[in-house]
Design a protein around this motif. Structure first.
Motif, mmCIF file in Angstrom:
data_model
loop_
_atom_site.group_PDB
_atom_site.id
_atom_site.type_symbol
_atom_site.label_atom_id
_atom_site.label_comp_id
_atom_site.label_asym_id
_atom_site.label_seq_id
_atom_site.Cartn_x
_atom_site.Cartn_y
_atom_site.Cartn_z
ATOM 1 N N SER A 11 0.960 -1.037 0.272
ATOM 2 C CA SER A 11 0.244 -0.358 -0.075
ATOM 3 C C SER A 11 0.880 1.483 0.300
ATOM 4 O O SER A 11 1.777 1.499 0.909
ATOM 5 C CB SER A 11 -0.796 0.070 0.819
ATOM 6 N N ILE A 12 0.419 2.261 -0.756
ATOM 7 C CA ILE A 12 1.086 3.449 -1.103
ATOM 8 C C ILE A 12 0.291 4.637 -0.032
ATOM 9 O O ILE A 12 1.149 5.416 0.390
ATOM 10 C CB ILE A 12 1.275 4.314 -2.728
ATOM 11 N N LEU A 13 0.018 4.549 0.648
ATOM 12 C CA LEU A 13 -1.011 4.848 1.951
ATOM 13 C C LEU A 13 -0.079 4.971 3.174
ATOM 14 O O LEU A 13 -0.597 5.245 4.067
ATOM 15 C CB LEU A 13 -2.358 4.534 1.885
ATOM 16 N N GLY A 14 0.697 4.395 3.598
ATOM 17 C CA GLY A 14 1.421 3.964 4.808
ATOM 18 C C GLY A 14 0.717 4.145 6.026
ATOM 19 O O GLY A 14 -0.273 2.749 5.592
ATOM 20 N N ALA A 15 0.884 4.169 7.013
ATOM 21 C CA ALA A 15 -0.612 4.465 8.358
ATOM 22 C C ALA A 15 -1.945 4.536 7.724
ATOM 23 O O ALA A 15 -2.622 4.023 8.459
ATOM 24 C CB ALA A 15 -0.240 5.085 9.582
ATOM 25 N N HIS A 16 -2.151 5.037 6.970
ATOM 26 C CA HIS A 16 -3.548 4.868 6.888
ATOM 27 C C HIS A 16 -3.709 4.518 5.797
ATOM 28 O O HIS A 16 -5.069 4.276 5.093
ATOM 29 C CB HIS A 16 -3.243 6.434 5.438
ATOM 30 N N SER A 19 -5.643 -2.121 4.082
ATOM 31 C CA SER A 19 -4.234 -3.287 3.763
ATOM 32 C C SER A 19 -3.113 -3.171 4.752
ATOM 33 O O SER A 19 -3.115 -4.224 5.236
ATOM 34 C CB SER A 19 -4.049 -3.686 2.182
ATOM 35 N N ASN A 20 -2.647 -2.692 5.289
ATOM 36 C CA ASN A 20 -1.382 -1.892 6.118
ATOM 37 C C ASN A 20 -1.643 -2.005 7.390
ATOM 38 O O ASN A 20 -1.552 -3.243 8.276
ATOM 39 C CB ASN A 20 -0.968 -0.991 5.886
ATOM 40 N N ALA A 21 -3.567 -2.081 7.782
ATOM 41 C CA ALA A 21 -4.512 -2.421 9.083
ATOM 42 C C ALA A 21 -4.335 -3.777 9.211
ATOM 43 O O ALA A 21 -3.885 -4.378 10.010
ATOM 44 C CB ALA A 21 -5.275 -1.874 9.255
ATOM 45 N N VAL A 136 -1.993 -16.917 1.448
ATOM 46 C CA VAL A 136 -3.243 -15.842 2.404
ATOM 47 C C VAL A 136 -2.949 -14.338 1.348
ATOM 48 O O VAL A 136 -2.091 -14.133 2.286
ATOM 49 C CB VAL A 136 -3.040 -15.397 3.923
ATOM 50 N N ILE A 137 -4.041 -14.204 1.160
ATOM 51 C CA ILE A 137 -4.515 -12.638 0.188
ATOM 52 C C ILE A 137 -5.321 -11.568 1.605
ATOM 53 O O ILE A 137 -6.327 -12.129 1.429
ATOM 54 C CB ILE A 137 -4.896 -12.849 -0.819
ATOM 55 N N LEU A 138 -4.598 -10.811 2.046
ATOM 56 C CA LEU A 138 -5.929 -9.846 2.478
ATOM 57 C C LEU A 138 -6.348 -8.889 1.859
ATOM 58 O O LEU A 138 -5.227 -7.810 1.589
ATOM 59 C CB LEU A 138 -4.924 -9.236 3.951
ATOM 60 N N ALA A 139 -6.929 -8.496 1.365
ATOM 61 C CA ALA A 139 -7.277 -7.763 -0.047
ATOM 62 C C ALA A 139 -8.707 -7.097 0.828
ATOM 63 O O ALA A 139 -9.691 -7.015 1.596
ATOM 64 C CB ALA A 139 -8.482 -8.323 -0.603
ATOM 65 N N ALA A 140 -7.561 -5.296 0.299
ATOM 66 C CA ALA A 140 -8.876 -4.075 0.779
ATOM 67 C C ALA A 140 -9.534 -3.803 -0.008
ATOM 68 O O ALA A 140 -8.477 -3.189 -1.323
ATOM 69 C CB ALA A 140 -7.606 -3.265 2.467
#
Length: 202
Positions: A11-16, A19-21, A136-140
């Protein structure tokens, strides 16, 4: 012996990034287990360049015949493949960008999908050489796409994984994240519960 997990974020959104969450939740829960060892590769913090002809050509040269430049170029792919092979479970935390995967993740796949190394062509068709692993794919996703014709991401990911031999793929979706606060919160809660269940099964 610990189960070795490679967690790849893009994710290019970092902490925001949602998918990173999901990836952070996975890491937090996995850290509670002594029998799980997680390696994280952040493809945004450690970004790979797009694959070019010089790098692609370096793979076709015998190791002993490579120039120093070709050795350095081939090392990118070699190191990523070695890292993948050293783990038992691959976890991909993937946002949906314009109905596809982030270009950062595509550059990773471009280097771990190598004919003659992670798959080979036979008279019966391609054969995957990365065996004995699961993914495992975590898809947001901001919208609701799973199970529709607009979800080109899921079959693309499964096809790329399948080509190299990873056919055991579990999907965790967090969808509708841009469709109102209530729907977002419910989707993230459900996805995190699914992650907890997956970790219990590892």
């Amino acid at each position: 012996m610990s189960t070795r997990i490679l967690l790849v974020t893009s994710s290019i959104l970092g902490a925001h990034g949602q998918s990173n969450a999901l990836a952070d939740h996975f890491m937090k829960r996995a850290a509670e287990r002594d029998d799980l060892a997680v390696t994280q590769r952040d493809l945004v913090a450690d970004e790979l360049p797009h694959l070019g002809l010089d790098e692609l050509s370096s793979w076709q040269v015998a190791v002993e015949a490579r120039t120093s430049e070709q050795q350095a170029l081939a090392l990118r792919s070699d190191a990523l493949i070695d890292e993948l092979q050293a783990h038992d479970v691959l976890v991909l935390a993937v946002p949906l960008y314009n109905l596809g995967i982030p270009s950062q993740l595509k550059t990773w796949f471009d280097r771990v999908m190598r004919a003659g190394v992670t798959f080979r062509y036979t008279e019966q068709g391609p054969e995957g050489l990365v065996t004995g692993k699961r993914a495992v794919i975590l898809a947001a996703r901001g919208g609701q796409y799973a199970g529709t014709e607009q979800d080109s991401q899921t079959p693309h990911l499964k096809a790329m994984l399948g080509l190299i031999g990873i056919d055991d793929v579990t999907l965790v979706y967090a969808e509708g994240l841009a469709m109102g606060e209530a729907r977002r919160d419910a989707a993230l809660k459900e996805a995190k519960q699914a992650i907890d269940g997956l970790l219990e099964a590892l």
